[in-house]
Design a protein around this motif. Sequence first.
Motif, PDB file in Angstrom:
ATOM      1  N   GLY A 125       0.802  -1.212   0.000  1.00  0.00           N
ATOM      2  CA  GLY A 125       0.000   0.000   0.000  1.00  0.00           C
ATOM      3  C   GLY A 125       0.833   1.260   0.000  1.00  0.00           C
ATOM      4  O   GLY A 125       2.065   1.218  -0.041  1.00  0.00           O
ATOM      5  N   CYS A 126       0.123   2.386   0.072  1.00  0.00           N
ATOM      6  CA  CYS A 126       0.763   3.701   0.082  1.00  0.00           C
ATOM      7  C   CYS A 126      -0.124   4.675   0.853  1.00  0.00           C
ATOM      8  O   CYS A 126      -1.297   4.404   1.094  1.00  0.00           O
ATOM      9  CB  CYS A 126       0.983   4.199  -1.346  1.00  0.00           C
ATOM     10  N   GLU A 127       0.457   5.819   1.209  1.00  0.00           N
ATOM     11  CA  GLU A 127      -0.289   6.861   1.900  1.00  0.00           C
ATOM     12  C   GLU A 127      -0.876   7.833   0.877  1.00  0.00           C
ATOM     13  O   GLU A 127      -0.288   8.048  -0.189  1.00  0.00           O
ATOM     14  CB  GLU A 127       0.621   7.617   2.864  1.00  0.00           C
ATOM     15  N   LEU A 128      -2.026   8.414   1.233  1.00  0.00           N
ATOM     16  CA  LEU A 128      -2.741   9.326   0.341  1.00  0.00           C
ATOM     17  C   LEU A 128      -3.053  10.644   1.055  1.00  0.00           C
ATOM     18  O   LEU A 128      -3.221  10.665   2.273  1.00  0.00           O
ATOM     19  CB  LEU A 128      -4.064   8.711  -0.112  1.00  0.00           C
ATOM     20  N   SER A 129      -3.167  11.703   0.280  1.00  0.00           N
ATOM     21  CA  SER A 129      -3.731  12.981   0.741  1.00  0.00           C
ATOM     22  C   SER A 129      -5.021  13.167  -0.028  1.00  0.00           C
ATOM     23  O   SER A 129      -5.035  13.012  -1.253  1.00  0.00           O
ATOM     24  CB  SER A 129      -2.795  14.145   0.419  1.00  0.00           C
ATOM     25  N   PHE A 130      -6.083  13.513   0.676  1.00  0.00           N
ATOM     26  CA  PHE A 130      -7.384  13.641   0.034  1.00  0.00           C
ATOM     27  C   PHE A 130      -7.757  15.079  -0.237  1.00  0.00           C
ATOM     28  O   PHE A 130      -7.457  15.972   0.541  1.00  0.00           O
ATOM     29  CB  PHE A 130      -8.475  12.993   0.899  1.00  0.00           C
ATOM     30  N   GLY A 131      -8.441  15.259  -1.344  1.00  0.00           N
ATOM     31  CA  GLY A 131      -9.070  16.530  -1.654  1.00  0.00           C
ATOM     32  C   GLY A 131     -10.476  16.483  -1.081  1.00  0.00           C
ATOM     33  O   GLY A 131     -10.851  15.523  -0.420  1.00  0.00           O
ATOM     34  N   PRO A 132     -11.256  17.502  -1.337  1.00  0.00           N
ATOM     35  CA  PRO A 132     -12.635  17.479  -0.838  1.00  0.00           C
ATOM     36  C   PRO A 132     -13.426  16.352  -1.499  1.00  0.00           C
ATOM     37  O   PRO A 132     -13.125  15.932  -2.618  1.00  0.00           O
ATOM     38  CB  PRO A 132     -13.178  18.848  -1.226  1.00  0.00           C
ATOM     39  N   LEU A 133     -14.412  15.865  -0.768  1.00  0.00           N
ATOM     40  CA  LEU A 133     -15.293  14.807  -1.268  1.00  0.00           C
ATOM     41  C   LEU A 133     -16.654  15.381  -1.622  1.00  0.00           C
ATOM     42  O   LEU A 133     -17.062  16.404  -1.083  1.00  0.00           O
ATOM     43  CB  LEU A 133     -15.494  13.732  -0.195  1.00  0.00           C
ATOM     44  N   ALA A 134     -17.332  14.671  -2.482  1.00  0.00           N
ATOM     45  CA  ALA A 134     -18.728  15.013  -2.747  1.00  0.00           C
ATOM     46  C   ALA A 134     -19.549  14.620  -1.527  1.00  0.00           C
ATOM     47  O   ALA A 134     -19.228  13.642  -0.850  1.00  0.00           O
ATOM     48  CB  ALA A 134     -19.224  14.263  -3.981  1.00  0.00           C
ATOM     49  N   PRO A 135     -20.593  15.359  -1.217  1.00  0.00           N
ATOM     50  CA  PRO A 135     -21.463  14.949  -0.114  1.00  0.00           C
ATOM     51  C   PRO A 135     -22.036  13.556  -0.391  1.00  0.00           C
ATOM     52  O   PRO A 135     -22.137  13.122  -1.547  1.00  0.00           O
ATOM     53  CB  PRO A 135     -22.573  16.001  -0.120  1.00  0.00           C
ATOM     54  N   TRP A 136     -22.407  12.878   0.675  1.00  0.00           N
ATOM     55  CA  TRP A 136     -22.962  11.533   0.569  1.00  0.00           C
ATOM     56  C   TRP A 136     -24.066  11.494  -0.489  1.00  0.00           C
ATOM     57  O   TRP A 136     -24.944  12.349  -0.513  1.00  0.00           O
ATOM     58  CB  TRP A 136     -23.527  11.086   1.918  1.00  0.00           C
ATOM     59  N   GLY A 137     -24.003  10.514  -1.383  1.00  0.00           N
ATOM     60  CA  GLY A 137     -25.009  10.324  -2.424  1.00  0.00           C
ATOM     61  C   GLY A 137     -24.798  11.171  -3.666  1.00  0.00           C
ATOM     62  O   GLY A 137     -25.561  11.073  -4.625  1.00  0.00           O
ATOM     63  N   ALA A 138     -23.769  12.018  -3.652  1.00  0.00           N
ATOM     64  CA  ALA A 138     -23.490  12.876  -4.804  1.00  0.00           C
ATOM     65  C   ALA A 138     -22.190  12.413  -5.469  1.00  0.00           C
ATOM     66  O   ALA A 138     -21.578  11.447  -5.060  1.00  0.00           O
ATOM     67  CB  ALA A 138     -23.390  14.332  -4.364  1.00  0.00           C
ATOM     68  N   GLY A 139     -21.786  13.121  -6.473  1.00  0.00           N
ATOM     69  CA  GLY A 139     -20.579  12.789  -7.219  1.00  0.00           C
ATOM     70  C   GLY A 139     -20.924  12.682  -8.693  1.00  0.00           C
ATOM     71  O   GLY A 139     -22.040  12.977  -9.113  1.00  0.00           O
ATOM     72  N   VAL A 140     -19.958  12.270  -9.464  1.00  0.00           N
ATOM     73  CA  VAL A 140     -20.117  12.184 -10.912  1.00  0.00           C
ATOM     74  C   VAL A 140     -20.397  10.748 -11.311  1.00  0.00           C
ATOM     75  O   VAL A 140     -19.591   9.853 -11.043  1.00  0.00           O
ATOM     76  CB  VAL A 140     -18.830  12.671 -11.623  1.00  0.00           C
ATOM     77  N   GLU A 141     -21.551  10.522 -11.934  1.00  0.00           N
ATOM     78  CA  GLU A 141     -21.860   9.181 -12.434  1.00  0.00           C
ATOM     79  C   GLU A 141     -20.953   8.888 -13.623  1.00  0.00           C
ATOM     80  O   GLU A 141     -20.988   9.596 -14.630  1.00  0.00           O
ATOM     81  CB  GLU A 141     -23.327   9.082 -12.844  1.00  0.00           C
ATOM     82  N   LEU A 142     -20.159   7.854 -13.491  1.00  0.00           N
ATOM     83  CA  LEU A 142     -19.196   7.514 -14.534  1.00  0.00           C
ATOM     84  C   LEU A 142     -19.888   7.051 -15.806  1.00  0.00           C
ATOM     85  O   LEU A 142     -19.453   7.383 -16.915  1.00  0.00           O
ATOM     86  CB  LEU A 142     -18.225   6.444 -14.022  1.00  0.00           C
ATOM     87  N   HIS A 143     -20.966   6.318 -15.659  1.00  0.00           N
ATOM     88  CA  HIS A 143     -21.673   5.764 -16.809  1.00  0.00           C
ATOM     89  C   HIS A 143     -21.992   6.819 -17.863  1.00  0.00           C
ATOM     90  O   HIS A 143     -21.813   6.600 -19.060  1.00  0.00           O
ATOM     91  CB  HIS A 143     -22.958   5.075 -16.347  1.00  0.00           C
ATOM     92  N   SER A 144     -22.436   7.990 -17.420  1.00  0.00           N
ATOM     93  CA  SER A 144     -22.821   9.035 -18.375  1.00  0.00           C
ATOM     94  C   SER A 144     -21.619   9.634 -19.100  1.00  0.00           C
ATOM     95  O   SER A 144     -21.771  10.218 -20.174  1.00  0.00           O
ATOM     96  CB  SER A 144     -23.616  10.135 -17.672  1.00  0.00           C
ATOM     97  N   LEU A 145     -20.421   9.483 -18.537  1.00  0.00           N
ATOM     98  CA  LEU A 145     -19.225  10.039 -19.161  1.00  0.00           C
ATOM     99  C   LEU A 145     -18.491   9.049 -20.059  1.00  0.00           C
ATOM    100  O   LEU A 145     -17.617   9.450 -20.833  1.00  0.00           O
ATOM    101  CB  LEU A 145     -18.253  10.538 -18.085  1.00  0.00           C
ATOM    102  N   VAL A 146     -18.817   7.774 -19.963  1.00  0.00           N
ATOM    103  CA  VAL A 146     -18.087   6.748 -20.712  1.00  0.00           C
ATOM    104  C   VAL A 146     -17.927   7.076 -22.199  1.00  0.00           C
ATOM    105  O   VAL A 146     -16.823   6.943 -22.732  1.00  0.00           O
ATOM    106  CB  VAL A 146     -18.717   5.351 -20.490  1.00  0.00           C
ATOM    107  N   PRO A 147     -18.962   7.533 -22.897  1.00  0.00           N
ATOM    108  CA  PRO A 147     -18.779   7.839 -24.325  1.00  0.00           C
ATOM    109  C   PRO A 147     -17.747   8.932 -24.594  1.00  0.00           C
ATOM    110  O   PRO A 147     -17.217   9.030 -25.695  1.00  0.00           O
ATOM    111  CB  PRO A 147     -20.167   8.296 -24.787  1.00  0.00           C
ATOM    112  N   ARG A 148     -17.430   9.747 -23.587  1.00  0.00           N
ATOM    113  CA  ARG A 148     -16.482  10.855 -23.764  1.00  0.00           C
ATOM    114  C   ARG A 148     -15.093  10.554 -23.217  1.00  0.00           C
ATOM    115  O   ARG A 148     -14.204  11.394 -23.304  1.00  0.00           O
ATOM    116  CB  ARG A 148     -17.048  12.102 -23.081  1.00  0.00           C
TER     117      ARG A 148
END
Length: 183
Positions: free
Chosen positions: A101-124
Amino acid sequence: MLAGGVAAWQSRRMPSYLLVIGDREALGWILSAERMAFPTASRREVAALDVGDHLFLYTTRGAYKNPTRDRGRVIGAATVRTQVERLAEPVRFGDREFPVGCELSFGPLAPWGAGVELHSLVPRLESFLGVEAAWSTRLRRPLVHLPERDAELLWKELTPHVSTSTDLDPYTRWYRARTKTTA
């Protein structure tokens, strides 16, 4: 935190990956420990991971145990802080062991239940060219390398969804519950 957000990231042009997370307890550990663990270092993409590389946290439809309700989403970003190396004590989830493994630094997260649906971006996304109908097969590994154009698109799409809140409780509750029952 990813200081400066998108502008700072774009100026660095580091390699980027989707970090595929298929289990809510594992996600809780990743966020709580600020680390990532892998089943092996022999996979090309894991061996190539380097300090400063960017990861987009992608939670699969099944990560929260309800794939009919949940969507596969990019929920945040992280930067690799240390080289991938053998862990003193392997991390275990279920019957799987993660010895490197490795250590990570996190950026801000989307609120619970939010974020970017990958499926809709797949064609792009260049990462899924030629396998659009079976795009999810590319996600059967812990890391998926992203061409620069794909990373830029994900940053652009993710930015409006992230929050400055540091409340990790919605994402870590299952991991915390697991550690209480095993303690």
